[in-house]
Motif scaffolding. Structure first.
Motif, PDB file in Angstrom:
ATOM      1  N   SER A  76       8.307   6.270  -7.685  1.00  0.00           N
ATOM      2  CA  SER A  76       9.235   5.143  -7.543  1.00  0.00           C
ATOM      3  C   SER A  76       8.484   3.840  -7.299  1.00  0.00           C
ATOM      4  O   SER A  76       7.267   3.821  -7.108  1.00  0.00           O
ATOM      5  CB  SER A  76      10.215   5.402  -6.399  1.00  0.00           C
ATOM      6  OG  SER A  76       9.528   5.512  -5.163  1.00  0.00           O
ATOM      7  N   ALA A  77       9.224   2.733  -7.291  1.00  0.00           N
ATOM      8  CA  ALA A  77       8.615   1.405  -7.212  1.00  0.00           C
ATOM      9  C   ALA A  77       8.091   1.006  -5.836  1.00  0.00           C
ATOM     10  O   ALA A  77       7.100   0.267  -5.770  1.00  0.00           O
ATOM     11  CB  ALA A  77       9.630   0.347  -7.688  1.00  0.00           C
ATOM     12  N   PRO A  78       8.695   1.402  -4.716  1.00  0.00           N
ATOM     13  CA  PRO A  78       8.236   0.885  -3.423  1.00  0.00           C
ATOM     14  C   PRO A  78       6.759   1.147  -3.165  1.00  0.00           C
ATOM     15  O   PRO A  78       6.225   2.207  -3.498  1.00  0.00           O
ATOM     16  CB  PRO A  78       9.118   1.639  -2.416  1.00  0.00           C
ATOM     17  CG  PRO A  78      10.361   1.938  -3.169  1.00  0.00           C
ATOM     18  CD  PRO A  78       9.897   2.240  -4.561  1.00  0.00           C
ATOM     19  N   HIS A 122      -2.819   1.492  -3.523  1.00  0.00           N
ATOM     20  CA  HIS A 122      -3.175   0.086  -3.398  1.00  0.00           C
ATOM     21  C   HIS A 122      -2.771  -0.497  -2.045  1.00  0.00           C
ATOM     22  O   HIS A 122      -3.191  -1.596  -1.688  1.00  0.00           O
ATOM     23  CB  HIS A 122      -2.537  -0.737  -4.523  1.00  0.00           C
ATOM     24  CG  HIS A 122      -1.042  -0.761  -4.473  1.00  0.00           C
ATOM     25  ND1 HIS A 122      -0.258   0.188  -5.092  1.00  0.00           N
ATOM     26  CD2 HIS A 122      -0.180  -1.601  -3.862  1.00  0.00           C
ATOM     27  CE1 HIS A 122       1.016  -0.072  -4.873  1.00  0.00           C
ATOM     28  NE2 HIS A 122       1.095  -1.150  -4.123  1.00  0.00           N
ATOM     29  N   ALA A 123      -1.934   0.263  -1.279  1.00  0.00           N
ATOM     30  CA  ALA A 123      -1.513  -0.206   0.034  1.00  0.00           C
ATOM     31  C   ALA A 123      -2.316   0.430   1.158  1.00  0.00           C
ATOM     32  O   ALA A 123      -1.967   0.293   2.326  1.00  0.00           O
ATOM     33  CB  ALA A 123      -0.024   0.070   0.233  1.00  0.00           C
ATOM     34  N   ASP A 124      -3.400   1.103   0.814  1.00  0.00           N
ATOM     35  CA  ASP A 124      -4.258   1.696   1.836  1.00  0.00           C
ATOM     36  C   ASP A 124      -4.844   0.654   2.784  1.00  0.00           C
ATOM     37  O   ASP A 124      -5.282   0.977   3.878  1.00  0.00           O
ATOM     38  CB  ASP A 124      -5.398   2.484   1.184  1.00  0.00           C
ATOM     39  CG  ASP A 124      -5.177   3.980   1.245  1.00  0.00           C
ATOM     40  OD1 ASP A 124      -4.144   4.404   1.791  1.00  0.00           O
ATOM     41  OD2 ASP A 124      -6.042   4.725   0.759  1.00  0.00           O
ATOM     42  N   VAL A 125      -4.858  -0.593   2.348  1.00  0.00           N
ATOM     43  CA  VAL A 125      -5.398  -1.671   3.192  1.00  0.00           C
ATOM     44  C   VAL A 125      -4.430  -2.057   4.309  1.00  0.00           C
ATOM     45  O   VAL A 125      -4.787  -2.845   5.188  1.00  0.00           O
ATOM     46  CB  VAL A 125      -5.718  -2.920   2.349  1.00  0.00           C
ATOM     47  CG1 VAL A 125      -6.853  -2.626   1.394  1.00  0.00           C
ATOM     48  CG2 VAL A 125      -4.475  -3.390   1.575  1.00  0.00           C
ATOM     49  N   GLN A 159      -0.615  10.453   0.381  1.00  0.00           N
ATOM     50  CA  GLN A 159       0.194   9.253   0.621  1.00  0.00           C
ATOM     51  C   GLN A 159       0.900   9.272   1.970  1.00  0.00           C
ATOM     52  O   GLN A 159       1.546   8.295   2.335  1.00  0.00           O
ATOM     53  CB  GLN A 159       1.234   9.095  -0.494  1.00  0.00           C
ATOM     54  CG  GLN A 159       0.629   8.800  -1.857  1.00  0.00           C
ATOM     55  CD  GLN A 159       1.653   8.773  -2.974  1.00  0.00           C
ATOM     56  OE1 GLN A 159       2.667   9.486  -2.926  1.00  0.00           O
ATOM     57  NE2 GLN A 159       1.402   7.973  -4.003  1.00  0.00           N
ATOM     58  N   VAL A 160       0.792  10.362   2.719  1.00  0.00           N
ATOM     59  CA  VAL A 160       1.480  10.511   4.001  1.00  0.00           C
ATOM     60  C   VAL A 160       0.545  10.149   5.146  1.00  0.00           C
ATOM     61  O   VAL A 160      -0.510  10.765   5.322  1.00  0.00           O
ATOM     62  CB  VAL A 160       1.994  11.951   4.194  1.00  0.00           C
ATOM     63  CG1 VAL A 160       2.648  12.115   5.570  1.00  0.00           C
ATOM     64  CG2 VAL A 160       2.972  12.324   3.086  1.00  0.00           C
ATOM     65  N   ALA A 191      -1.961  -8.069   4.935  1.00  0.00           N
ATOM     66  CA  ALA A 191      -2.830  -7.507   3.903  1.00  0.00           C
ATOM     67  C   ALA A 191      -2.545  -8.093   2.527  1.00  0.00           C
ATOM     68  O   ALA A 191      -3.470  -8.301   1.729  1.00  0.00           O
ATOM     69  CB  ALA A 191      -2.668  -5.985   3.864  1.00  0.00           C
ATOM     70  N   PHE A 192      -1.274  -8.381   2.241  1.00  0.00           N
ATOM     71  CA  PHE A 192      -0.896  -8.881   0.926  1.00  0.00           C
ATOM     72  C   PHE A 192      -0.619 -10.380   0.912  1.00  0.00           C
ATOM     73  O   PHE A 192      -0.041 -10.905  -0.042  1.00  0.00           O
ATOM     74  CB  PHE A 192       0.312  -8.105   0.401  1.00  0.00           C
ATOM     75  CG  PHE A 192       0.007  -6.658   0.122  1.00  0.00           C
ATOM     76  CD1 PHE A 192      -0.878  -6.302  -0.875  1.00  0.00           C
ATOM     77  CD2 PHE A 192       0.596  -5.652   0.881  1.00  0.00           C
ATOM     78  CE1 PHE A 192      -1.168  -4.971  -1.132  1.00  0.00           C
ATOM     79  CE2 PHE A 192       0.315  -4.318   0.632  1.00  0.00           C
ATOM     80  CZ  PHE A 192      -0.573  -3.970  -0.375  1.00  0.00           C
TER      81      PHE A 192
END
Length: 379
Positions: A189-191, A215-218, A65-66, A86-87
């Motif tokens: 956590s949520a972020p 899911h934020a890899d994009v 994740q880093v 992206a979102f």
């Protein structure tokens, strides 16, 4: 231990840790590119991946994740600008107390920017945030800070997570001032994303990281040759990354330790008992920083006098081209302009000592006395 000058501006940059210096120098002695498959490249790649694990451990994140970046500002820009795209965000939500890296990134999206007020305590108005989130038409990108860099106010991250997390809106947290001082627990956590910085924890400037959920890899900003698992192009600055990892491994518990908190409490108690009108800004603060004012002596005058005494403090964020000017954070907290113009920020860290605080208390009082004497003569 004798030092010619006393550094009291750790929120701007914390001095280089010996462990980070050693890692930096050792990495500089290696040759090659971390993306090469030969032995030289593999040695560099090992340093990068070791550092990734060290940063992840301090952030409570999974190693994957880093994403290493050139700075926290770059990480913030990637999260906000690339994240909004992206979102498919329809608007960006920030607070009135955000660092310029966040507010400028929000403007750069070209989307409507919704600004949540600060309360006089320095806390984000979470009732207003809840209303904005509940009434949103389309996806929001919510970008908020955890710890304010000027006042040290700690935001209610649990409630922010509860307000935004279950809604499906995108949540980014600027954790630069929280990293190494509070448990981030990013993975649990949520972020969706967080930004952290090297030079705030005793690594060199020029290295930061974006923490991203799968899911934020994009969310990508810098295209290139596939470095950082394709999430940030550009040859990795291995020496800086290694130093960042070493700092993350060495710093835990030292930036906002009980000793540091006692020093800030003593500074405020001694100045508060000796100086009428002494005012500290912010409630529920992280214990390594004091943002205060004494009416009648503006921060530029006080900082000049302190600098001549070898005492380095600031008036707020150091990321405004070295300018001393009105604080947007204090303005958002509805501090009277004439008092805000007198605000100073003292921030301590891993190598701060009792003698540093003693020197500051004596130095500040002497400057104030001389200033008041001159003002009396002029009158």
């Amino acid at each position: 231990m004798t030092r010619a000058a006393i550094y009291l501006d750790h929120n701007a940059a914390s001095p280089l840790l010996p462990e980070a210096r050693a890692a930096l120098v050792a990495a500089l002695d290696l040759t090659g590119n971390a993306s090469s498959v030969h032995g030289h490249g593999r040695a560099l790649r090992n340093l990068v991946e070791t550092a990734r694990a060290q940063v992840a451990a301090l952030a409570g994140a999974e190693r994957k994740q880093v994403v290493f970046t050139g700075s926290a500002t770059e990480a913030i820009t990637q999260a906000v600008v690339a994240g909004a795209k992206a979102f498919s965000a329809k608007a960006v939500v920030i607070s009135a107390g955000e660092h310029a890296a966040v507010s400028k990134a929000a403007e750069a999206t070209g989307l409507p920017v919704i600004t949540i007020a600060l309360l006089p305590s320095g806390s984000i108005d979470l009732d207003q945030l809840a209303s904005v989130v509940a009434e949103a038409q389309g996806n929001l990108l919510v970008a908020l800070h955890w710890v304010n860099n000027e006042t040290g106010v700690v935001q209610d991250i649990a409630r922010i997570n509860a307000i935004v997390g279950p809604t499906g809106h995108t949540l980014f947290i600027d954790a630069v001032q929280a990293f190494g001082k509070l448990p981030l627990e990013f993975a649990a956590s949520a972020p969706d994303m967080m930004a952290v910085s090297g030079h705030k924890i005793g690594a060199p400037a020029g290295i930061g990281a974006l923490l991203v959920k799968a899911h934020a890899d994009v969310v990508r900003l810098v295209p290139g040759g596939g470095q950082e698992q394709g999430r940030r192009g550009g040859t990795e600055a291995v020496a800086l990354i290694a130093a960042f990892g070493a700092a993350a491994s060495a710093i835990e518990g030292r930036l906002a330790s009980a000793d540091v908190q006692r020093l800030i409490a003593r500074l405020e108690a001694e100045l508060g008992s000796a100086i009428p009108g002494f005012t500290v800004f912010g409630e529920t603060r992280l214990g390594n920083v004091s943002n205060f004012a004494v009416p009648g002596i503006n921060n530029a005058t006080a900082m000049m006098g302190l600098d001549l005494l070898g005492l380095s403090v600031s008036s707020g964020s150091a990321c405004s081209s070295g300018k001393v000017g009105p604080s947007h954070v204090l303005a958002a907290m509805r501090v009277a302009p004439e008092l805000a113009d007198c605000a100073l920020r003292v921030s301590l860290g891993w190598n701060s000592m009792s003698d540093d605080v003693d020197a500051f208390v004596v130095g500040y009082q002497s400057i104030l006395q001389r200033h008041r004497a001159r003002q009396g003569q002029a009158a």
